[in-house]
Motif scaffolding. Structure first.
Motif, mmCIF file in Angstrom:
data_model
loop_
_atom_site.group_PDB
_atom_site.id
_atom_site.type_symbol
_atom_site.label_atom_id
_atom_site.label_comp_id
_atom_site.label_asym_id
_atom_site.label_seq_id
_atom_site.Cartn_x
_atom_site.Cartn_y
_atom_site.Cartn_z
ATOM 1 N N ALA A 83 -9.929 52.655 10.745
ATOM 2 C CA ALA A 83 -10.810 51.691 10.081
ATOM 3 C C ALA A 83 -10.581 50.293 10.649
ATOM 4 C CB ALA A 83 -10.564 51.701 8.579
ATOM 5 N N THR A 84 -9.315 49.939 10.854
ATOM 6 C CA THR A 84 -8.983 48.648 11.449
ATOM 7 C C THR A 84 -9.581 48.531 12.842
ATOM 8 O OG1 THR A 84 -6.918 48.450 10.206
ATOM 9 C CG2 THR A 84 -7.084 47.173 12.231
ATOM 10 N N SER A 85 -9.447 49.588 13.639
ATOM 11 C CA SER A 85 -9.985 49.585 14.998
ATOM 12 C C SER A 85 -11.491 49.360 14.990
ATOM 13 C CB SER A 85 -9.653 50.913 15.678
ATOM 14 O OG SER A 85 -10.158 50.942 16.992
ATOM 15 N N ARG A 115 -1.980 47.350 17.296
ATOM 16 C CA ARG A 115 -2.710 47.567 18.546
ATOM 17 C C ARG A 115 -4.218 47.543 18.294
ATOM 18 N NH1 ARG A 115 0.559 52.346 19.540
ATOM 19 N NH2 ARG A 115 2.334 51.913 20.902
ATOM 20 N N ALA A 116 -4.618 48.060 17.154
ATOM 21 C CA ALA A 116 -6.044 48.144 16.825
ATOM 22 C C ALA A 116 -6.637 46.784 16.498
ATOM 23 C CB ALA A 116 -6.248 49.089 15.648
ATOM 24 N N GLY A 117 -5.779 45.781 16.277
ATOM 25 C CA GLY A 117 -6.294 44.437 16.028
ATOM 26 C C GLY A 117 -5.860 43.799 14.728
ATOM 27 N N ALA A 118 -5.023 44.477 13.923
ATOM 28 C CA ALA A 118 -4.537 43.884 12.675
ATOM 29 C C ALA A 118 -3.690 42.658 12.976
ATOM 30 C CB ALA A 118 -3.723 44.910 11.886
ATOM 31 N N CYS A 119 -3.652 41.735 12.037
ATOM 32 C CA CYS A 119 -2.941 40.471 12.229
ATOM 33 C C CYS A 119 -1.490 40.526 11.780
ATOM 34 C CB CYS A 119 -3.638 39.359 11.456
ATOM 35 S SG CYS A 119 -5.345 39.119 11.942
ATOM 36 N N GLY A 120 -1.117 41.572 11.073
ATOM 37 C CA GLY A 120 0.244 41.666 10.575
ATOM 38 C C GLY A 120 0.297 42.687 9.458
ATOM 39 N N PHE A 121 1.448 42.747 8.784
ATOM 40 C CA PHE A 121 1.531 43.698 7.689
ATOM 41 C C PHE A 121 2.261 43.103 6.495
ATOM 42 C CE2 PHE A 121 5.414 44.671 10.082
ATOM 43 C CZ PHE A 121 6.360 44.784 9.072
ATOM 44 N N LEU A 122 2.006 43.694 5.353
ATOM 45 C CA LEU A 122 2.545 43.234 4.082
ATOM 46 C C LEU A 122 3.063 44.444 3.328
ATOM 47 C CD1 LEU A 122 2.684 40.629 2.265
ATOM 48 C CD2 LEU A 122 0.565 41.442 1.212
#
Length: 240
Positions: A83-85, A115-122
């Motif tokens: 979905a992120t990709s 790699r798919a383009g997410a800015c970070g994680f929480l």
């Protein structure tokens, strides 16, 4: 708002002072509504949609064009990574930022999402204020991920597999950079800010931004987080 080079974008979509529009994608109904209840009352923030799976997240993102998507990784059907990709590959959603929700600080799935383009994680068990701050941080164009944590993520993945990931530079791509571009990339991977890079290399602000813009284009990276991944996966930086 800043772009991946650290320069203001001058983004003007939406009315002046418009709230940050958030889409929440989470398959657990209780957590989905809890996240919405935490963010909706926050000044300058508005939850515009709730998605129970990845396919619905992609559809709602295309329809609503949110500023930030809170994306769970493990969802039925279309995963959070896919979905992120799809969201990050949509030119109409170039201004949409994806923030990954995960149960674990170091998760093999997180690297795929980055790699798919997410800015970070929480982390899902983060405190409410950290959640709010995280949404604001990625909306401002920053990556919510330290180079140290990213190095641990990369170290967990076989380099041969990681280097073949679509959209991230191979060793040959990095080798083709100019010596100064490789210097800048190495400093970015070590977590230095633009101002720190300028001092370290004795270059002007404009020159620093020019190098970062060139790195993003030549390595096919969406943001600074992906530049860091490229530096580690190409072997420029040893994660161990």
């Amino acid at each position: 708002m800043t772009d991946p080079t650290g320069a203001p974008t001058g983004r003007t979509d939406g009315a002046p002072g418009a709230p940050i529009r958030v889409l929440i994608a989470e398959d657990q109904a209780l957590l989905r509504t809890t996240l919405a209840a935490l963010l909706q009352p926050e000044p300058g923030m508005s939850v515009v949609g709730l998605a129970e799976d990845g396919a619905r997240a992609v559809a709602l993102a295309a329809e609503l064009r949110p500023d930030v998507v809170l994306m769970d990784i493990q969802m039925p059907g279309l995963t959070g990574i896919e979905a992120t990709s799809r969201i990050c590959a949509d030119p109409a959603l170039a201004a949409t930022r994806v923030l990954i929700l995960t149960m674990f600080e170091v998760d093999d799935y997180v690297l795929g999402a980055l790699r798919a383009g997410a800015c970070g994680f929480l982390l899902k068990d983060t405190d409410p204020q950290s959640l709010v701050d995280a949404v604001r941080t990625v909306h401002e164009g920053q990556s919510l991920l330290s180079p140290q944590v990213l190095a641990r993520l990369v170290a967990r993945m076989p380099r041969a597999v990681a280097a073949g990931a679509p959209g991230i530079a191979r060793a040959d791509d990095v080798e083709a950079l100019t010596p100064r571009q490789r210097e800048v990339l190495l400093l970015i991977a070590r977590g230095l800010s633009n101002s720190e890079i300028e001092v370290e290399l004795g270059i002007t602000r404009a020159t620093c931004r020019s190098h970062i813009t060139a790195l993003l284009a030549r390595l096919g990276a969406r943001d600074r987080a992906q530049l860091v991944i490229a530096a580690y996966e190409s072997g420029l930086v040893d994660p161990h």
